[in-house]
Design a protein around this motif. Sequence first.
Motif, PDB file in Angstrom:
ATOM      1  N   GLU A 237       0.797  -1.229   0.000  1.00 46.96           N
ATOM      2  CA  GLU A 237       0.000   0.000   0.000  1.00 46.96           C
ATOM      3  C   GLU A 237       0.831   1.280   0.000  1.00 46.96           C
ATOM      4  OE1 GLU A 237       1.241  -0.141   4.224  1.00 46.96           O
ATOM      5  OE2 GLU A 237       0.990  -1.553   2.602  1.00 46.96           O
ATOM      6  N   ILE A 238       2.098   1.204   0.311  1.00 44.67           N
ATOM      7  CA  ILE A 238       2.942   2.398   0.370  1.00 44.67           C
ATOM      8  C   ILE A 238       3.370   2.876  -1.012  1.00 44.67           C
ATOM      9  CG2 ILE A 238       3.801   2.025   2.713  1.00 44.67           C
ATOM     10  CD1 ILE A 238       6.263   0.649   1.491  1.00 44.67           C
ATOM     11  N   TRP A 239       3.085   2.079  -2.075  1.00 47.13           N
ATOM     12  CA  TRP A 239       3.577   2.414  -3.410  1.00 47.13           C
ATOM     13  C   TRP A 239       2.473   2.482  -4.471  1.00 47.13           C
ATOM     14  CZ3 TRP A 239       7.846  -1.821  -2.790  1.00 47.13           C
ATOM     15  CH2 TRP A 239       8.881  -1.322  -1.975  1.00 47.13           C
ATOM     16  N   PRO A 240       1.453   3.292  -4.280  1.00 46.89           N
ATOM     17  CA  PRO A 240       0.404   3.386  -5.308  1.00 46.89           C
ATOM     18  C   PRO A 240       0.913   3.970  -6.618  1.00 46.89           C
ATOM     19  CG  PRO A 240       0.122   5.112  -3.669  1.00 46.89           C
ATOM     20  CD  PRO A 240       1.164   4.178  -3.136  1.00 46.89           C
ATOM     21  N   HIS A 241       2.014   4.719  -6.571  1.00 48.85           N
ATOM     22  CA  HIS A 241       2.568   5.334  -7.784  1.00 48.85           C
ATOM     23  C   HIS A 241       3.144   4.305  -8.751  1.00 48.85           C
ATOM     24  CE1 HIS A 241       5.881   4.841  -4.953  1.00 48.85           C
ATOM     25  NE2 HIS A 241       6.708   4.845  -5.975  1.00 48.85           N
ATOM     26  N   LEU A 242       3.245   3.058  -8.306  1.00 51.21           N
ATOM     27  CA  LEU A 242       3.793   2.017  -9.186  1.00 51.21           C
ATOM     28  C   LEU A 242       2.710   1.274  -9.968  1.00 51.21           C
ATOM     29  CD1 LEU A 242       6.547   0.453  -6.871  1.00 51.21           C
ATOM     30  CD2 LEU A 242       6.809   2.208  -8.634  1.00 51.21           C
ATOM     31  N   ILE A 243       1.451   1.459  -9.611  1.00 49.24           N
ATOM     32  CA  ILE A 243       0.392   0.666 -10.241  1.00 49.24           C
ATOM     33  C   ILE A 243       0.380   0.852 -11.753  1.00 49.24           C
ATOM     34  CG2 ILE A 243      -2.107   0.318 -10.421  1.00 49.24           C
ATOM     35  CD1 ILE A 243      -2.340   1.075  -7.471  1.00 49.24           C
TER      36      ILE A 243
ATOM     37  N   ILE B  21      -2.548  -6.461 -11.579  1.00 51.58           N
ATOM     38  CA  ILE B  21      -2.017  -5.804 -10.388  1.00 51.58           C
ATOM     39  C   ILE B  21      -2.935  -6.035  -9.194  1.00 51.58           C
ATOM     40  CG2 ILE B  21      -1.250  -3.618  -9.396  1.00 51.58           C
ATOM     41  CD1 ILE B  21       0.338  -4.534 -11.854  1.00 51.58           C
ATOM     42  N   TYR B  22      -2.315  -6.429  -8.081  1.00 52.42           N
ATOM     43  CA  TYR B  22      -3.006  -6.536  -6.795  1.00 52.42           C
ATOM     44  C   TYR B  22      -2.360  -5.529  -5.850  1.00 52.42           C
ATOM     45  CZ  TYR B  22      -4.768 -11.006  -8.579  1.00 52.42           C
ATOM     46  OH  TYR B  22      -5.366 -11.977  -9.337  1.00 52.42           O
ATOM     47  N   PHE B  23      -3.186  -4.637  -5.307  1.00 45.66           N
ATOM     48  CA  PHE B  23      -2.694  -3.605  -4.396  1.00 45.66           C
ATOM     49  C   PHE B  23      -3.146  -3.974  -2.990  1.00 45.66           C
ATOM     50  CE2 PHE B  23      -2.852   0.693  -2.446  1.00 45.66           C
ATOM     51  CZ  PHE B  23      -1.550   1.107  -2.722  1.00 45.66           C
ATOM     52  N   TRP B  24      -2.176  -4.276  -2.119  1.00 50.49           N
ATOM     53  CA  TRP B  24      -2.486  -4.855  -0.812  1.00 50.49           C
ATOM     54  C   TRP B  24      -2.406  -3.784   0.268  1.00 50.49           C
ATOM     55  CZ3 TRP B  24       0.493  -9.655   1.516  1.00 50.49           C
ATOM     56  CH2 TRP B  24      -0.280 -10.234   2.549  1.00 50.49           C
ATOM     57  N   TRP B  25      -3.570  -3.461   0.838  1.00 54.73           N
ATOM     58  CA  TRP B  25      -3.662  -2.478   1.912  1.00 54.73           C
ATOM     59  C   TRP B  25      -3.247  -3.137   3.231  1.00 54.73           C
ATOM     60  CZ3 TRP B  25      -5.260   2.670   1.275  1.00 54.73           C
ATOM     61  CH2 TRP B  25      -5.694   2.997  -0.018  1.00 54.73           C
ATOM     62  N   LEU B  26      -1.952  -3.296   3.440  1.00 51.99           N
ATOM     63  CA  LEU B  26      -1.454  -3.875   4.685  1.00 51.99           C
ATOM     64  C   LEU B  26      -1.675  -2.911   5.850  1.00 51.99           C
ATOM     65  CD1 LEU B  26       1.771  -5.310   3.102  1.00 51.99           C
ATOM     66  CD2 LEU B  26      -0.018  -6.681   4.173  1.00 51.99           C
ATOM     67  N   SER B  27      -1.601  -1.633   5.564  1.00 51.46           N
ATOM     68  CA  SER B  27      -1.942  -0.590   6.535  1.00 51.46           C
ATOM     69  C   SER B  27      -2.839   0.407   5.825  1.00 51.46           C
ATOM     70  CB  SER B  27      -0.680   0.122   7.041  1.00 51.46           C
ATOM     71  OG  SER B  27      -1.009   1.407   7.552  1.00 51.46           O
TER      72      SER B  27
END
Length: 326
Positions: free
Chosen positions: A96-102, A110-116
């Motif tokens: 979740e810290i790197w949305p700019h990479l999507i 792409i799977y974006f994992w909201w760990l926090s």
Amino acid sequence: MSQEYYYILCPPHAMTGGPEALHQLGNKLIKLGKTVYMIYFHGSADEIVYSHTVNHDRVLIIPQYDAPVHDAYKHYGIPYTSCIVDNARARIIIPEIWPHLIDKFLGAKIYFWWLSYDYGYQAVESNKGFDVFRSLSHVNLAQSAYAQKKLELLGIAQSYILSDYTSPNNVCLNIDRSTKKNLVIYNKKGQFEAERIAPYVKNCNFELIANMSPEQVRNKMADAKAYIDFGPHPGMDRMPREAAASHCCIMTGLRGSASYFEDVPIPSMYKIDTSGDYFEHAGNIIEDMVLNYDRHLKNFDFYRKKITSESTVFECQIKSIFLADI
């Protein structure tokens, strides 16, 4: 073996809850027959080099780092690479810290994992904001009910729970509860609140868990009768689970995931509203937890049972999400 291959982006050399969850995911996917690579990376898009293979696949080349795997995660046994083949067979897991990479990947799923949720929210807002984020083509994964419900409020109604599990390596097994001390432990994120409460608690020692090795933390949890955590709980935090598994009674505030029973399933009397003058009230409960430890400990049976099932639940979530290729 499935033809898909998985790339999991992860900061190098780091030992925190997020990187451990990323390694746990990779390890489980490998056990399910998937081809998996860790991509150790500091997250700067400017450092990515683009090229093509002889098959005309787009390839992203990531900077290489010396000995990027933290010693604590080597046992997960996940190979790593510095090259990502960006085609339809690739599955990319981005923390979740790197949305700019999507949007740097054109062919992969792409799977974006909201760990926090908290850190993710800040990252999305400081990137291009949620209007742009909602328009991107990716799958949202939520590590906590807190994250999932917050995403719904932001108009992101479709997300899938992918939690993690409490590693047995972080818990003392076969604890002899009769040797536990009248000790209350707390972490740095809730230090202010814990130290304001401490004067209201008699016949107990308070100790901060900070600057300790994993073994020292395990031993403190084995010694303690109570763990209190008034921190922000930006995701389903590991330390309360590790303490509960070590037969500590647990007290939290109502911030972040601590306010959700799904994430921290303990009775409401142990979740303290810190918006007012709560110090004496919390102190009285903590003192009773310690002095009547066995009676209170029974109230955490459900939490401990849930923790013991986390690895199995996590594997079921992985199968539902990745084997179905959501």
